[in-house]
Motif scaffolding. Structure first.
Motif, PDB file in Angstrom:
ATOM      1  N   PHE A 186      24.122  20.589  26.677  1.00 37.85           N
ATOM      2  CA  PHE A 186      23.085  20.181  25.770  1.00 37.85           C
ATOM      3  C   PHE A 186      21.808  19.914  26.132  1.00 37.85           C
ATOM      4  O   PHE A 186      21.283  19.893  27.279  1.00 37.85           O
ATOM      5  N   TYR A 187      21.005  20.036  25.184  1.00 40.52           N
ATOM      6  CA  TYR A 187      19.394  20.166  25.417  1.00 40.52           C
ATOM      7  C   TYR A 187      18.532  18.918  24.542  1.00 40.52           C
ATOM      8  O   TYR A 187      19.101  18.870  23.094  1.00 40.52           O
ATOM      9  N   SER A 188      18.132  18.142  25.154  1.00 37.94           N
ATOM     10  CA  SER A 188      17.277  17.168  24.602  1.00 37.94           C
ATOM     11  C   SER A 188      15.826  17.678  24.374  1.00 37.94           C
ATOM     12  O   SER A 188      15.036  17.669  25.503  1.00 37.94           O
ATOM     13  N   ARG A 189      15.263  18.272  23.134  1.00 38.61           N
ATOM     14  CA  ARG A 189      13.901  18.789  23.090  1.00 38.61           C
ATOM     15  C   ARG A 189      12.827  17.602  23.308  1.00 38.61           C
ATOM     16  O   ARG A 189      11.629  17.963  23.617  1.00 38.61           O
ATOM     17  N   ARG A 190      13.283  16.239  22.770  1.00 36.53           N
ATOM     18  CA  ARG A 190      12.071  15.165  23.049  1.00 36.53           C
ATOM     19  C   ARG A 190      11.841  15.121  24.546  1.00 36.53           C
ATOM     20  O   ARG A 190      10.780  14.838  24.771  1.00 36.53           O
ATOM     21  N   ALA A 191      12.948  15.205  25.265  1.00 39.01           N
ATOM     22  CA  ALA A 191      12.537  14.727  26.840  1.00 39.01           C
ATOM     23  C   ALA A 191      12.449  15.920  27.471  1.00 39.01           C
ATOM     24  O   ALA A 191      12.246  15.866  28.696  1.00 39.01           O
ATOM     25  N   ASN A 192      12.570  17.266  26.946  1.00 36.36           N
ATOM     26  CA  ASN A 192      12.602  18.366  27.406  1.00 36.36           C
ATOM     27  C   ASN A 192      13.575  18.393  28.786  1.00 36.36           C
ATOM     28  O   ASN A 192      13.391  18.638  29.919  1.00 36.36           O
ATOM     29  N   ALA A 193      14.854  18.082  28.422  1.00 36.77           N
ATOM     30  CA  ALA A 193      15.760  17.690  29.487  1.00 36.77           C
ATOM     31  C   ALA A 193      17.325  18.521  29.184  1.00 36.77           C
ATOM     32  O   ALA A 193      17.590  18.448  27.871  1.00 36.77           O
ATOM     33  N   LYS A 194      17.968  18.975  30.209  1.00 36.57           N
ATOM     34  CA  LYS A 194      19.327  19.246  29.836  1.00 36.57           C
ATOM     35  C   LYS A 194      20.277  18.318  30.346  1.00 36.57           C
ATOM     36  O   LYS A 194      20.171  17.869  31.539  1.00 36.57           O
ATOM     37  N   LEU A 195      21.300  18.450  29.443  1.00 36.35           N
ATOM     38  CA  LEU A 195      22.479  17.488  30.038  1.00 36.35           C
ATOM     39  C   LEU A 195      23.759  18.396  30.355  1.00 36.35           C
ATOM     40  O   LEU A 195      24.007  19.326  29.175  1.00 36.35           O
ATOM     41  N   ALA A 227       8.340  13.804   9.919  1.00 35.83           N
ATOM     42  CA  ALA A 227       9.615  14.306  10.336  1.00 35.83           C
ATOM     43  C   ALA A 227       9.534  15.268  11.099  1.00 35.83           C
ATOM     44  O   ALA A 227       8.415  16.351  11.125  1.00 35.83           O
ATOM     45  N   GLY A 228      10.551  15.614  12.147  1.00 37.59           N
ATOM     46  CA  GLY A 228      10.355  16.876  13.128  1.00 37.59           C
ATOM     47  C   GLY A 228      10.772  16.270  14.352  1.00 37.59           C
ATOM     48  O   GLY A 228      10.596  15.338  14.855  1.00 37.59           O
ATOM     49  N   ARG A 229      11.930  17.298  14.780  1.00 38.14           N
ATOM     50  CA  ARG A 229      12.469  17.005  16.235  1.00 38.14           C
ATOM     51  C   ARG A 229      11.632  17.710  17.330  1.00 38.14           C
ATOM     52  O   ARG A 229      12.035  17.819  18.404  1.00 38.14           O
ATOM     53  N   GLN A 231       0.824  -1.177   0.149  1.00 37.47           N
ATOM     54  CA  GLN A 231      -0.039   0.106  -0.154  1.00 37.47           C
ATOM     55  C   GLN A 231       1.067   1.097   0.148  1.00 37.47           C
ATOM     56  O   GLN A 231       1.787   1.118   0.677  1.00 37.47           O
ATOM     57  N   PRO A 232       0.386   2.239  -0.708  1.00 40.77           N
ATOM     58  CA  PRO A 232       1.111   3.421  -0.786  1.00 40.77           C
ATOM     59  C   PRO A 232       1.099   4.303   0.596  1.00 40.77           C
ATOM     60  O   PRO A 232       0.079   4.822   1.195  1.00 40.77           O
ATOM     61  N   THR A 233       2.512   4.423   1.287  1.00 39.93           N
ATOM     62  CA  THR A 233       2.662   4.864   2.483  1.00 39.93           C
ATOM     63  C   THR A 233       3.975   5.957   2.377  1.00 39.93           C
ATOM     64  O   THR A 233       5.119   5.362   1.639  1.00 39.93           O
ATOM     65  N   LEU A 234       4.154   7.013   2.776  1.00 41.10           N
ATOM     66  CA  LEU A 234       5.279   8.007   3.138  1.00 41.10           C
ATOM     67  C   LEU A 234       6.405   7.197   3.997  1.00 41.10           C
ATOM     68  O   LEU A 234       5.835   6.481   4.701  1.00 41.10           O
ATOM     69  N   ASP A 235       7.681   7.567   3.806  1.00 40.30           N
ATOM     70  CA  ASP A 235       8.577   7.297   4.706  1.00 40.30           C
ATOM     71  C   ASP A 235       8.680   8.344   5.792  1.00 40.30           C
ATOM     72  O   ASP A 235       8.048   9.507   5.569  1.00 40.30           O
ATOM     73  N   SER A 236       9.401   8.053   6.832  1.00 40.60           N
ATOM     74  CA  SER A 236       9.516   9.118   7.938  1.00 40.60           C
ATOM     75  C   SER A 236      10.915   9.276   7.886  1.00 40.60           C
ATOM     76  O   SER A 236      11.810   8.378   7.605  1.00 40.60           O
ATOM     77  N   TYR A 237      11.627  10.506   8.539  1.00 37.18           N
ATOM     78  CA  TYR A 237      12.736  10.827   8.411  1.00 37.18           C
ATOM     79  C   TYR A 237      13.136  11.528   9.879  1.00 37.18           C
ATOM     80  O   TYR A 237      12.415  12.011  10.630  1.00 37.18           O
ATOM     81  N   ILE A 238      14.534  11.224  10.250  1.00 32.70           N
ATOM     82  CA  ILE A 238      15.200  11.691  11.186  1.00 32.70           C
ATOM     83  C   ILE A 238      16.229  12.855  10.793  1.00 32.70           C
ATOM     84  O   ILE A 238      16.849  12.659  10.068  1.00 32.70           O
ATOM     85  N   PHE A 239      16.271  14.035  11.700  1.00 29.49           N
ATOM     86  CA  PHE A 239      17.248  14.854  11.433  1.00 29.49           C
ATOM     87  C   PHE A 239      18.499  14.295  12.238  1.00 29.49           C
ATOM     88  O   PHE A 239      18.530  14.075  13.584  1.00 29.49           O
ATOM     89  N   ASP A 240      19.640  14.699  11.482  1.00 27.72           N
ATOM     90  CA  ASP A 240      21.031  14.179  12.223  1.00 27.72           C
ATOM     91  C   ASP A 240      22.117  15.308  12.371  1.00 27.72           C
ATOM     92  O   ASP A 240      23.310  15.144  12.681  1.00 27.72           O
TER      93      ASP A 240
END
Length: 448
Positions: A411-420, A321-323, A211-220
């Motif tokens: 550094f900042y993790s946007r997904r976890a909303n956390a600072k390292l 896609a989107g971080r 079936q026709p489905t888009l791919d998804s993407y990660i920003f590196d």
């Protein structure tokens, strides 16, 4: 000027005022989506419909604009819940039906009911917690393998004692639907939902399907990289549906207009077992307004599909896609639409290059309160001024999360909303790491 001319002039001005207001929110929604896309945070589509009129439709897909369909992840659960309530109305199931009628081998099956599975109050092990989930998600799984994973997992709590989201609940509901009807789940969705209300682009993905489905993407950190595609056998009735914005709007409208289930069943779907979790529907307050629907994520696809009954307004967001998370897009879109205050998030673009990224790479043993070991955190270099972070359990890596550089050591993790924050020893090498997420803080020592 006569009365007729005055009325005509007034109507003309009123129409132009409405048009100007519509243009205003369209421009402001466009501006916020542009902002996220320029910061490598959004690729997808946003649609708002009210009273059968599309008020906004922004296609910001970087990879398949105007083409293909999106995997909608856990939005699938609304479809599964509808199928369950259809069987309840046909008197083939009850909310009180125990899981032991179908799968007595599952822990606490005598106490877990169909209602518990629908409302995430079963306490069942969350299959996403399986250490090998992200490593094996592109492989095909049999029903027996999935049941074994659930069976081997430790329950989080006794049934009815709490409410905790678990995909295992909806895997089991999918199996039960097939057992009762003696039909495949994909056929049930097509026959009892898609065909019934005329959905043209909604179907259950199956292993080996074309079936026709888009791919998804990660920003590196520099480029968009195609993500691994999960085999649909793993999410099954918890997350294997493919759809698009038009169909999801049509589905929600049909659900709330009584085309799929009765008002009694819909009221039960809306009965909350926590602040937000019902029986197949999420409650989503926005200021004085209330929406009903579901969010979903699978691979890097993210979806939000919500209906505001009092306004007959539907919002659907699909991303490939989107971080940022789906709520990070939904909040500014609704804020701009309703004229509410919204503060743009800051995306970090530090040009600092010292110390070199190689000093941060390695494994860190994480301890709670500095005493209890809770796992290994692995850090590696991404591109440009970014790092990647993942958890490691028994040598198996989990999902890689992007870290933005804020300053020399933070550094900042946007997904976890956390600072390292990294600490250095006398040799100017990293020896410790501190992760801060709100009031929660844990530390780790570099071991490799």
């Amino acid at each position: 000027m006569n009365l007729k001319s005055s009325i005509s002039a007034f109507l003309f001005l009123a129409a132009n005022l409405v048009f100007a207001q519509q243009n205003h929110y369209k421009e402001t929604i466009d501006s916020v989506l542009h902002y996220f896309q320029e910061n490598h945070a959004f690729s997808g589509r946003v649609t708002i419909e009210k009273n059968n009129e599309v008020l906004y439709d922004g296609d910001y897909n970087l990879f398949g604009k105007g083409k293909g369909n999106y995997k909608v992840g856990s939005v699938t659960k609304m479809f599964t819940a509808v199928l369950v309530f259809q069987l309840i109305e046909e008197e083939k199931l009850k909310l009180e039906t125990p899981l032991s009628d179908f799968y007595p081998e599952i822990k606490n099956a005598d106490e877990i009911t169909i209602g518990n599975l629908l409302s995430h109050t079963s306490g069942l092990y969350e299959i996403l917690g399986w250490d090998e989930y992200y490593l094996t998600r592109n492989q095909s799984f049999s029903k027996e393998q999935l049941l074994k994973l659930i069976l081997n997992g430790k329950p989080e709590f006794k049934p009815n004692k709490d409410c905790s989201y678990s995909n295992s609940n909806y895997l089991l509901l999918g199996f039960i639907l097939e057992d009762v009807t003696e039909k495949p789940y994909a056929e049930l969705v097509k026959e009892k939902i898609s065909d019934q209300i005329g959905l043209k682009n909604t179907y259950v993905a199956v292993s080996g399907g074309n079936q026709p489905t888009l791919d998804s993407y990660i920003f590196d950190g520099e480029d968009w990289v195609k993500d691994v595609s999960s085999d649909p056998s793993l999410p099954f009735a918890a997350g294997s549906i493919v759809s698009n914005n038009e169909d999801l709007i049509q589905f929600l409208k049909a659900l709330f207009e009584g085309q799929l289930i009765s008002q009694t069943s819909l009221d039960q779907m809306k009965t909350l077992k926590s602040k937000t979790i019902g029986h197949g529907l999420f409650n989503a307050p926005f200021y004085e307004k209330t929406a009903w629907g579901h969010t979903g994520r699978i691979d890097e696809f993210k979806t939000a599909a919500f209906y505001f009954p009092e306004e007959d307004l539907t919002l659907v967001i699909t991303m490939d896609a989107g971080r940022v998370g789906i709520n990070d897009i939904a909040l500014p879109v609704l804020s701009k639409f309703y004229g509410k205050k919204y503060n743009y998030p800051e995306f970090y673009h530090s040009e600092i290059t010292e110390p070199d990224f190689s000093v941060f790479e390695g494994d860190y043993k994480i301890k709670l309160a500095g005493i209890i070991s809770v796992g290994i955190m692995r850090i590696k270099k991404a591109k440009n001024n970014f790092l990647f972070m993942t958890e490691v359990h028994d040598g198996k890596e989990s999902e890689w999360v992007l870290l933005e550089r804020m300053d020399e050591n933070t550094f900042y993790s946007r997904r976890a909303n956390a600072k390292l924050e990294f600490s250095f020893d006398k040799k100017n090498e990293t020896d410790k790491i501190t992760l801060e997420q709100g009031k929660f803080k844990i530390s780790g020592v570099k071991i490799d």
